[in-house]
Every structure is written in structure tokens, then in C-alpha cells.
Design a protein around this motif. Structure first.
Motif, mmCIF file in Angstrom:
data_model
loop_
_atom_site.group_PDB
_atom_site.id
_atom_site.type_symbol
_atom_site.label_atom_id
_atom_site.label_comp_id
_atom_site.label_asym_id
_atom_site.label_seq_id
_atom_site.Cartn_x
_atom_site.Cartn_y
_atom_site.Cartn_z
ATOM 1 N N ARG A 121 -106.562 -17.672 54.718
ATOM 2 C CA ARG A 121 -105.083 -18.528 54.570
ATOM 3 C C ARG A 121 -105.302 -19.947 54.963
ATOM 4 N NH1 ARG A 121 -99.812 -17.037 53.844
ATOM 5 N NH2 ARG A 121 -100.601 -14.710 53.617
ATOM 6 N N CYS A 122 -104.874 -20.836 54.630
ATOM 7 C CA CYS A 122 -105.153 -22.214 55.032
ATOM 8 C C CYS A 122 -104.159 -22.074 56.392
ATOM 9 C CB CYS A 122 -104.478 -23.274 54.234
ATOM 10 S SG CYS A 122 -104.433 -24.784 54.791
ATOM 11 N N ALA A 123 -104.953 -22.553 57.509
ATOM 12 C CA ALA A 123 -104.170 -22.826 58.856
ATOM 13 C C ALA A 123 -102.909 -23.721 58.606
ATOM 14 C CB ALA A 123 -105.036 -23.205 59.911
ATOM 15 N N GLN A 124 -102.942 -24.657 57.840
ATOM 16 C CA GLN A 124 -101.786 -25.836 57.687
ATOM 17 C C GLN A 124 -100.739 -25.400 56.785
ATOM 18 O OE1 GLN A 124 -103.361 -29.545 59.000
ATOM 19 N NE2 GLN A 124 -102.230 -30.275 57.157
ATOM 20 N N CYS A 125 -101.145 -24.998 55.514
ATOM 21 C CA CYS A 125 -100.346 -24.978 54.595
ATOM 22 C C CYS A 125 -100.179 -23.467 54.270
ATOM 23 C CB CYS A 125 -100.427 -25.829 53.271
ATOM 24 S SG CYS A 125 -101.796 -25.033 52.350
ATOM 25 N N GLY A 126 -100.785 -22.577 54.583
ATOM 26 C CA GLY A 126 -100.641 -21.135 54.314
ATOM 27 C C GLY A 126 -101.046 -20.624 53.143
ATOM 28 N N LEU B 124 -109.146 -24.411 56.329
ATOM 29 C CA LEU B 124 -108.222 -25.237 55.635
ATOM 30 C C LEU B 124 -108.569 -25.317 54.232
ATOM 31 C CD1 LEU B 124 -107.837 -28.475 57.997
ATOM 32 C CD2 LEU B 124 -106.153 -26.690 57.720
ATOM 33 N N CYS B 125 -107.378 -25.467 53.316
ATOM 34 C CA CYS B 125 -107.645 -25.749 52.057
ATOM 35 C C CYS B 125 -108.047 -27.046 51.600
ATOM 36 C CB CYS B 125 -106.294 -25.521 51.125
ATOM 37 S SG CYS B 125 -105.178 -26.661 51.206
ATOM 38 N N THR B 126 -108.741 -27.131 50.262
ATOM 39 C CA THR B 126 -109.511 -28.485 49.966
ATOM 40 C C THR B 126 -108.390 -29.700 50.325
ATOM 41 O OG1 THR B 126 -110.526 -27.223 48.516
ATOM 42 C CG2 THR B 126 -110.818 -29.667 48.656
ATOM 43 N N GLN B 127 -107.181 -29.535 50.041
ATOM 44 C CA GLN B 127 -106.032 -30.593 49.803
ATOM 45 C C GLN B 127 -105.840 -30.752 51.435
ATOM 46 O OE1 GLN B 127 -105.009 -32.347 47.121
ATOM 47 N NE2 GLN B 127 -104.339 -33.422 48.915
ATOM 48 N N CYS B 128 -105.736 -30.054 52.386
ATOM 49 C CA CYS B 128 -105.241 -30.242 53.519
ATOM 50 C C CYS B 128 -106.287 -30.812 54.303
ATOM 51 C CB CYS B 128 -104.768 -28.835 54.307
ATOM 52 S SG CYS B 128 -102.879 -28.188 53.613
ATOM 53 N N ASN B 129 -107.473 -30.228 53.834
ATOM 54 C CA ASN B 129 -108.866 -30.890 54.748
ATOM 55 C C ASN B 129 -108.960 -32.419 54.407
ATOM 56 O OD1 ASN B 129 -110.787 -30.820 56.388
ATOM 57 N ND2 ASN B 129 -112.424 -29.640 55.080
HETATM 58 ZN ZN ZN Z 1 -103.744 -26.095 53.028
#
Ligand code: ZN
Length: 276
Positions: free
Chosen positions: A114-119, A151-156
């Protein structure tokens, strides 16, 4: 690095590098004062004198010059000055000297799926997860698992873009992270941004505050600085759809000789019971 690399003020070579008149004016001062670098206040005064009026964006113009000249501020005799050292060199890659993260640690970090930022998750949202350093290497962060998150690619990508906008402050941020007490880390960071006449982004404050021990309430640590005679203003604005907070230091004091937290508690108590 010698100043032979540096174009003369008002030369065509300089004008090709710095198109804005304001930057050319600032450059002339920095060039003339290579041996005795000016402070931000002196740069602003010089510009106001040359241009017949102050300019609200002097700090920003100055920062935009970092990409072309090696002139990041440094502290001398207790004040921040802007030495013109030479032409900017492209940054050496930090990846080469990294030991790297083992496959086991990488697997462990990504196991939350799970992305730690957007979930978002790879299963439901078809995102790709990457291992991110909460505190980047360049700010003193390590490859320890506590400093890693998925982190997902976008958040990263968004995070990298924001962090690279902080590059001019890399040295000051790393210096602030070295302090053991959270109040001091926060305070020294705010001072560094203040010296450069730039607002400190809350995102950076929170990361630096959590450097040696996670601070779930770093805003409280910030408010406690007021007990020590510090003060700051807060501003919020929406950027790329995200609400961003910024701090600007308006007053600061010397650190107490002893334990900072103990001194804050003592002052709080004294305020509550002035007689005692
Ligand atoms: Zn994300």
C-alpha cells in the motif's frame, strides 16, 4: 575553483547566462564582494539603491541563480552570507556510493502492499510501488528500514519534484538534522530558511523534526519554541491541488545552556505560578 571561471559583470557572457536585469545587478555585488560576501540584507539594500526601489522577489531571483553559479549561502561569524565561488557544477550522483538496500529489506518495506502516502494498492488501483527514503540520503537519511516506506510511482514522483526544489538548502537541512533535540532541529531549520529570506515548508520541518526519533506532534514542539522567546508566522496555500503550509521566523533567541525540554517546562511552570 577560481574566479577565472566567472564572467565579468555586465559582460555579454554574463547577460547570456542571466537574462534578468535584477540578477545581473545582484551578480555585480556578489562579484565585487567575492572576498567579503554580502548578507541578504546587503543584497536587498544594494538592489534597492541601484534600481531606485526594493524588490519583493530578491530572495527568489537569488535562488534561481544557484543553478548557474556556486553561491549557496554559508554561515560566517554567525550570519548567512552569499559567497560567489564559481560556476555551478552538476551534482555528482549519490547512487554510486550507496551500499544499496538488500532484497530482504526491500521485500519487507513493500510487504504492506500500500502506498504510504495515498493508500493506493497494486491489486485495487494497479499502481506500482517503489521503495522511498523518508529522509533522503542527501539530508542525512540512512538505508535503515525505519527510514524506508512504500510509495506509488505518482507519489514518489511528486515527492522527488518537491525535494529537488529544496536542493539549494541541502547543506542547511542536513546541518539541522544533526541536532539531538527536536526543538533545536526545528529551530535551526527555521533559522536557515529565515537567513535566506525563504518560507520554510511544513513538509521539510516535519521530516527534520522526526530525524532521530519520530515526532508525532512536531507542531507542538514548534509552539513550545515560543516559550523560549521564538516566534513565527504561518501561511497556507494550495499548490498542485495540495494544501501546503509554510513558516516564517519572526523572532529567535539563543538556546538555553542546559536541556531544552527541561528549560521549556521550567518556563511554562514559572508562567503559571509567577509567585513560586
Ligand atoms: Zn501514492
Amino acid at each position: 575553483m577560481t574566479s577565472a571561471d566567472l564572467p565579468e559583470p555586465d559582460s555579454d557572457e554574463l547577460k547570456a547566462l542571466l537574462r534578468e536585469t535584477e540578477q545581473q545587478v545582484i551578480y555585480r555585488l556578489l562579484y565585487e564582494r567575492r572576498d567579503d560576501p554580502p548578507t541578504m540584507t546587503e543584497i536587498e539594500a544594494f538592489y534597492a539603491d541601484q534600481a531606485g526601489g526594493a524588490h519583493a522577489q530578491t530572495g527568489r531571483r537569488l535562488r534561481d541563480m544557484y543553478a548557474i553559479f556556486d553561491m549557496k549561502p554559508e554561515r560566517r561569524d554567525g550570519v548567512w552570507v552569499y559567497p560567489l565561488r564559481g560556476r555551478a557544477t552538476s551534482k555528482p550522483s549519490t547512487t554510486t556510493r550507496r551500499k544499496g538496500i538488500s532484497a530482504r529489506v526491500r521485500g519487507e518495506v513493500l510487504s504492506s502492499k500500500r502506498c504510504a502516502q495515498c493508500g493506493k494498492t497494486p491489486t485495487d488501483d494497479h499502481v506500482k510501488l517503489e521503495v522511498d527514503h523518508k529522509i533522503p540520503h542527501s539530508w542525512g537519511g540512512t538505508d535503515d528500514i525505519e527510514n524506508l516506506q512504500p510509495l506509488c510511482t505518482q507519489c514518489n514522483h511528486d515527492k522527488q519534484a518537491f525535494y529537488s526544489s529544496m536542493d539549494p538548502f541541502e547543506d542547511q537541512i542536513r546541518a539541522a538534522t544533526q541536532h539531538k533535540e527536536p526543538h533545536r532541529r526545528i529551530g535551526e531549520l527555521l533559522k536557515a530558511f529565515h537567513a535566506a529570506d525563504v518560507e520554510a515548508p511544513a513538509q521539510v520541518v516535519s521530516v527534520v523534526a522526526s530525524m532521530h526519533q519520530y515526532q508525532d506532534d512536531w507542531q507542538r514542539r514548534m509552539r513550545e519554541l515560543r516559550v523560549l522567546g521564538w516566534d513565527y508566522t504561518t501561511s497556507k496555500r494550495k499548490e498542485n491541488g495540495r494544501m501546503m503550509s509554510y513558516y516564517r521566523l519572526t523572532a529567535f533567541a539563543d538556546w538555553p545552556d542546559g536541556n531544552i525540554r527541561a528549560e521549556i517546562e521550567r518556563l511554562k511552570k514559572a508562567k503559571k505560578n509567577p509567585a513560586g
